[in-house]
Scaffold this active site. Structure first.
Site, PDB file in Angstrom:
ATOM      1  N   THR A  13       0.823  -1.215   0.000  1.00  0.00           N
ATOM      2  CA  THR A  13       0.000   0.000   0.000  1.00  0.00           C
ATOM      3  C   THR A  13       0.860   1.269   0.000  1.00  0.00           C
ATOM      4  O   THR A  13       2.057   1.223   0.266  1.00  0.00           O
ATOM      5  CB  THR A  13      -0.940   0.023   1.224  1.00  0.00           C
ATOM      6  OG1 THR A  13      -0.154   0.071   2.407  1.00  0.00           O
ATOM      7  CG2 THR A  13      -1.842  -1.200   1.255  1.00  0.00           C
ATOM      8  N   CYS A  14       0.183   2.405  -0.304  1.00  0.00           N
ATOM      9  CA  CYS A  14       0.892   3.681  -0.442  1.00  0.00           C
ATOM     10  C   CYS A  14       0.955   4.437   0.876  1.00  0.00           C
ATOM     11  O   CYS A  14       0.527   5.589   0.949  1.00  0.00           O
ATOM     12  CB  CYS A  14       0.188   4.574  -1.454  1.00  0.00           C
ATOM     13  SG  CYS A  14       0.053   3.821  -3.057  1.00  0.00           S
ATOM     14  N   ASP A  15       1.402   3.808   1.939  1.00  0.00           N
ATOM     15  CA  ASP A  15       1.529   4.541   3.193  1.00  0.00           C
ATOM     16  C   ASP A  15       2.746   4.021   3.926  1.00  0.00           C
ATOM     17  O   ASP A  15       3.169   2.891   3.710  1.00  0.00           O
ATOM     18  CB  ASP A  15       0.268   4.368   4.051  1.00  0.00           C
ATOM     19  CG  ASP A  15       0.199   2.977   4.631  1.00  0.00           C
ATOM     20  OD1 ASP A  15       0.204   2.034   3.836  1.00  0.00           O
ATOM     21  OD2 ASP A  15       0.204   2.843   5.850  1.00  0.00           O
TER      22      ASP A  15
END
Ligand SMILES: *Cc1c(COP(=O)(O)O)cnc(C)c1O
Length: 411
Positions: free
Chosen positions: A340-342
């Protein structure tokens, strides 16, 4: 989960080479699951209730039922239903100490559950309301008082549940006074490697029993039995205690504390299912000492967030990659970034992998059967949900981080 048979492979490497998957693929090993159930049962003389929260996938519950598991520790209506679907005749123990009134009603009325846990008098009142409304004889219902304990576990649970000894004595007397059967229960945490945690809990249970002075219908020692995980080269880690030896010791203590005459229950979760699943993930990018993979803490790997559980891994190099740099016999730590993008989605421990690992390779992460599938989320649009069946166990002794660098170089 469709009821059709899963694609089946001898090893996870075969599955990776044949499927060349871009999505994570779970490798389910029913034979390993059956072996671990048998190992627990042969070492434990009481009743085994599998803790469904550890892994409640229909496929896993069905395999447990096929292996003869006939008692399940459940905590919610969805878990009641999942077990009933997989094992229609199994006994359900509703061991969540804090329950909605409507869920208690469903448990007693809809599922015929007669064993429940609690740690507060208001919970007794809720259960009594339903029992009276249904005109059930309280003597047919066993209420387990969950005791607060202290101990060293990878996860501590007594911060949340359990009655302190004095309070537990009052609860036991109150419950017995109404006419319910009374049990004592504790759950010392998860991945408990020190038998002292059970010893201390048993001491508390014995003291509560003595002070309450009423007949005890059962002793439930909870779960927490440790599964085997990876290790990191160069780190001195005590070998995980042998399950049979640990259970032997606990049962010795059960007898010493005077509970030989009381029916015994255990609620293992992790130790039953950990080895039964691995996941094949793909390296989407290698960037220096980092690998970006297609799974992560919002997917199958959240159980590792405490940093106390080193996952065993095995590189499955993509044979289609002709050029590689780095020494395949040199094992190095790689920081693992999730899908994921975090920035939370970075594993707290590195994977120890051959220096030659590269973009497009696969990694098999072993022993992820516990607290993985049930905790995955749809965050950011990723949701691993592909399954295959695999015959051979994940070989933890051959895992990339399992050997000292010198040994690895020699293989
Ligand atoms: C989670 C849980 C278990 C299972 O614990 P494991 O560490 O997976 O063995 C058993 N009993 C209770 C009450 C639980 O909450």
């Amino acid at each position: 989960m469709p009821q059709t048979a899963l694609p089946r492979f001898a090893t996870a490497a075969d599955a990776a080479m044949r499927l060349r998957p871009d999505q994570p693929v779970y490798c389910f090993r029913p034979a390993v699951l059956a072996a671990d159930i048998a190992a627990f049962r042969s070492a434990f003389r009481g009743k085994m209730a599998y803790a469904v929260k550890t892994n409640g996938e229909p496929m896993v519950l069905s395999a447990l039922a096929r292996a003869g598991v006939d008692c399940f520790d459940v905590a919610s209506p969805a878990e009641f239903a999942a077990v009933r679907a997989a094992a229609p005749h199994a006994e359900l123990l509703y061991m969540h100490p804090v329950k909605a009134l409507s869920d208690i009603r469903l448990a007693l009325e809809g599922y015929g559950i007669r064993t429940l846990a609690l740690d507060h008098e208001d919970e007794v009142a809720k259960i009594l309301r339903v029992v009276r409304a249904m005109d059930i004889d309280p003597g047919e219902v066993t209420l387990y008082v969950r005791l607060a304990t202290k101990g060293e576990a990878a996860y501590e649970l007594s911060k949340k549940f359990g009655a302190a000894p004095g309070h537990a004595v009052e609860l036991v007397q109150r419950i017995a006074g109404i006419g319910f059967q009374v049990g004592l229960a504790f759950h010392v945490g998860s991945q408990v490697e020190d038998p002292d945690a059970y010893d201390q809990a048993l001491a508390i249970a014995a003291a509560v029993r003595r002070r309450a002075g009423v007949a005890i219908a059962g002793l439930d020692i909870g779960g927490g039995f440790p599964a085997r995980y990876g290790r990191e080269p160069g780190r001195k880690t005590a070998p995980a205690p042998d399950l049979a030896a640990l259970l032997e010791e606990i049962q010795g203590e059960v007898a010493e504390f005077g509970f030989s005459d009381v029916p015994l229950i255990a609620e293992p979760g992790r130790v039953i299912v950990a080895r039964a699943l691995s996941v094949i993930v793909r390296v989407l990018l290698k960037k220096g000492q980092r690998v970006y993979i297609n799974d992560g803490v919002w997917g199958s790997l959240s159980d590792s967030w405490t940093g106390r559980i080193p996952l065993p891994v095995q590189l499955l190099p993509d044979p289609a990659r002709r050029r590689r740099s780095g020494n395949p016999a040199k094992i190095e730590p790689f920081r693992v970034c999730g899908a994921t993008c975090d920035s939370v989605d970075i594993l707290s421990r590195p994977f120890w992998l051959p220096e030659s690992v590269d973009t497009g390779d696969w990694i098999e992460i072993g022993h992820i059967g516990a607290y993985s599938l049930g905790l995955r989320t749809h965050f950011n649009g990723f949701y691993p949900d592909t399954f295959v069946e695999v015959d051979e166990a994940f070989d933890i002794d051959a895992a990339d981080g399992a050997m000292e660098p010198a040994q690895a170089a020699a293989r």
